[in-house]
Design a protein around this motif. Structure first.
Motif, PDB file in Angstrom:
ATOM      1  N   MET A 260       0.844  -1.182   0.000  1.00  0.00           N
ATOM      2  CA  MET A 260       0.000   0.000   0.000  1.00  0.00           C
ATOM      3  C   MET A 260       0.892   1.249   0.000  1.00  0.00           C
ATOM      4  O   MET A 260       1.869   1.326   0.728  1.00  0.00           O
ATOM      5  N   LEU A 261       0.538   2.203  -0.823  1.00  0.00           N
ATOM      6  CA  LEU A 261       1.289   3.454  -0.890  1.00  0.00           C
ATOM      7  C   LEU A 261       0.575   4.529  -0.081  1.00  0.00           C
ATOM      8  O   LEU A 261      -0.649   4.624  -0.094  1.00  0.00           O
ATOM      9  N   GLN A 262       1.348   5.339   0.601  1.00  0.00           N
ATOM     10  CA  GLN A 262       0.820   6.504   1.304  1.00  0.00           C
ATOM     11  C   GLN A 262       1.700   7.687   0.947  1.00  0.00           C
ATOM     12  O   GLN A 262       2.913   7.555   0.875  1.00  0.00           O
ATOM     13  N   THR A 263       1.075   8.808   0.732  1.00  0.00           N
ATOM     14  CA  THR A 263       1.814  10.037   0.480  1.00  0.00           C
ATOM     15  C   THR A 263       1.553  10.986   1.637  1.00  0.00           C
ATOM     16  O   THR A 263       0.402  11.237   1.989  1.00  0.00           O
ATOM     17  N   ILE A 264       2.623  11.481   2.218  1.00  0.00           N
ATOM     18  CA  ILE A 264       2.503  12.390   3.355  1.00  0.00           C
ATOM     19  C   ILE A 264       3.373  13.599   3.082  1.00  0.00           C
ATOM     20  O   ILE A 264       4.534  13.472   2.702  1.00  0.00           O
ATOM     21  N   GLN A 265       2.806  14.762   3.281  1.00  0.00           N
ATOM     22  CA  GLN A 265       3.545  16.001   3.070  1.00  0.00           C
ATOM     23  C   GLN A 265       4.505  16.228   4.229  1.00  0.00           C
ATOM     24  O   GLN A 265       4.254  15.830   5.366  1.00  0.00           O
ATOM     25  N   GLY A 266       5.594  16.857   3.930  1.00  0.00           N
ATOM     26  CA  GLY A 266       6.575  17.181   4.958  1.00  0.00           C
ATOM     27  C   GLY A 266       7.482  18.287   4.479  1.00  0.00           C
ATOM     28  O   GLY A 266       7.280  18.861   3.403  1.00  0.00           O
ATOM     29  N   ILE A 267       8.483  18.581   5.291  1.00  0.00           N
ATOM     30  CA  ILE A 267       9.449  19.616   4.915  1.00  0.00           C
ATOM     31  C   ILE A 267      10.847  19.143   5.309  1.00  0.00           C
ATOM     32  O   ILE A 267      11.028  18.505   6.345  1.00  0.00           O
ATOM     33  N   TYR A 268      11.808  19.400   4.446  1.00  0.00           N
ATOM     34  CA  TYR A 268      13.207  19.069   4.712  1.00  0.00           C
ATOM     35  C   TYR A 268      13.864  20.296   5.306  1.00  0.00           C
ATOM     36  O   TYR A 268      13.863  21.374   4.710  1.00  0.00           O
ATOM     37  N   ARG A 269      14.389  20.161   6.513  1.00  0.00           N
ATOM     38  CA  ARG A 269      14.988  21.313   7.196  1.00  0.00           C
ATOM     39  C   ARG A 269      16.137  20.811   8.073  1.00  0.00           C
ATOM     40  O   ARG A 269      15.987  19.865   8.826  1.00  0.00           O
ATOM     41  N   ASN A 270      17.277  21.446   7.953  1.00  0.00           N
ATOM     42  CA  ASN A 270      18.452  21.139   8.778  1.00  0.00           C
ATOM     43  C   ASN A 270      18.839  19.659   8.713  1.00  0.00           C
ATOM     44  O   ASN A 270      19.140  19.042   9.738  1.00  0.00           O
ATOM     45  N   GLY A 271      18.773  19.066   7.506  1.00  0.00           N
ATOM     46  CA  GLY A 271      19.199  17.686   7.335  1.00  0.00           C
ATOM     47  C   GLY A 271      18.193  16.648   7.766  1.00  0.00           C
ATOM     48  O   GLY A 271      18.493  15.461   7.775  1.00  0.00           O
ATOM     49  N   LYS A 272      16.980  17.058   8.156  1.00  0.00           N
ATOM     50  CA  LYS A 272      15.957  16.115   8.598  1.00  0.00           C
ATOM     51  C   LYS A 272      14.655  16.362   7.844  1.00  0.00           C
ATOM     52  O   LYS A 272      14.384  17.474   7.408  1.00  0.00           O
TER      53      LYS A 272
END
Length: 79
Positions: A1-13
Motif C-alpha cells: 500500500m502506498l501513502q503520500t505524506i507532506q513534509g518539509i526538509y529542514r536542517n538535514g531532517k
C-alpha cells in the motif's frame, strides 16, 4: 500500500506533517519539490482590475447575484 505524506526538509531532517497510518517500518522515496517565490500581489484581485473602460454598477451585481437553484420538478402532496 502506498501513502503520500507532506513534509518539509529542514536542517538535514525530514519533518512529516502527519504520522503514517499502520506503518512501523518501510522503504521510502523522497522527492524534493522546487519552491518558487510567488508574489502575492499578482494573485490577488483588486477593485477595477477587470473593468476595462466601464466600471460595474450596483445593478450589475444585483443581476449576477445567486438566489439558489430553481426546482427541476414539482412535488405533489401525498395523502
Amino acid at each position: 500500500m502506498l501513502q503520500t505524506i507532506q513534509g518539509i526538509y529542514r536542517n538535514g531532517k525530514i519533518e512529516l506533517a502527519e504520522v503514517p497510518q499502520d506503518i512501523t517500518e518501510s522503504q521510502v522515496f523522497v522527492t524534493f519539490l522546487t519552491s518558487k517565490s510567488v508574489s502575492l500581489d499578482s494573485q490577488l484581485m483588486s477593485f477595477g482590475m477587470f473593468s476595462g473602460s466601464q466600471q460595474s454598477t450596483e445593478s450589475d451585481f444585483q443581476d449576477a447575484e445567486f438566489h439558489g437553484l430553481a426546482p427541476c420538478f414539482s412535488v405533489k402532496e401525498i395523502k
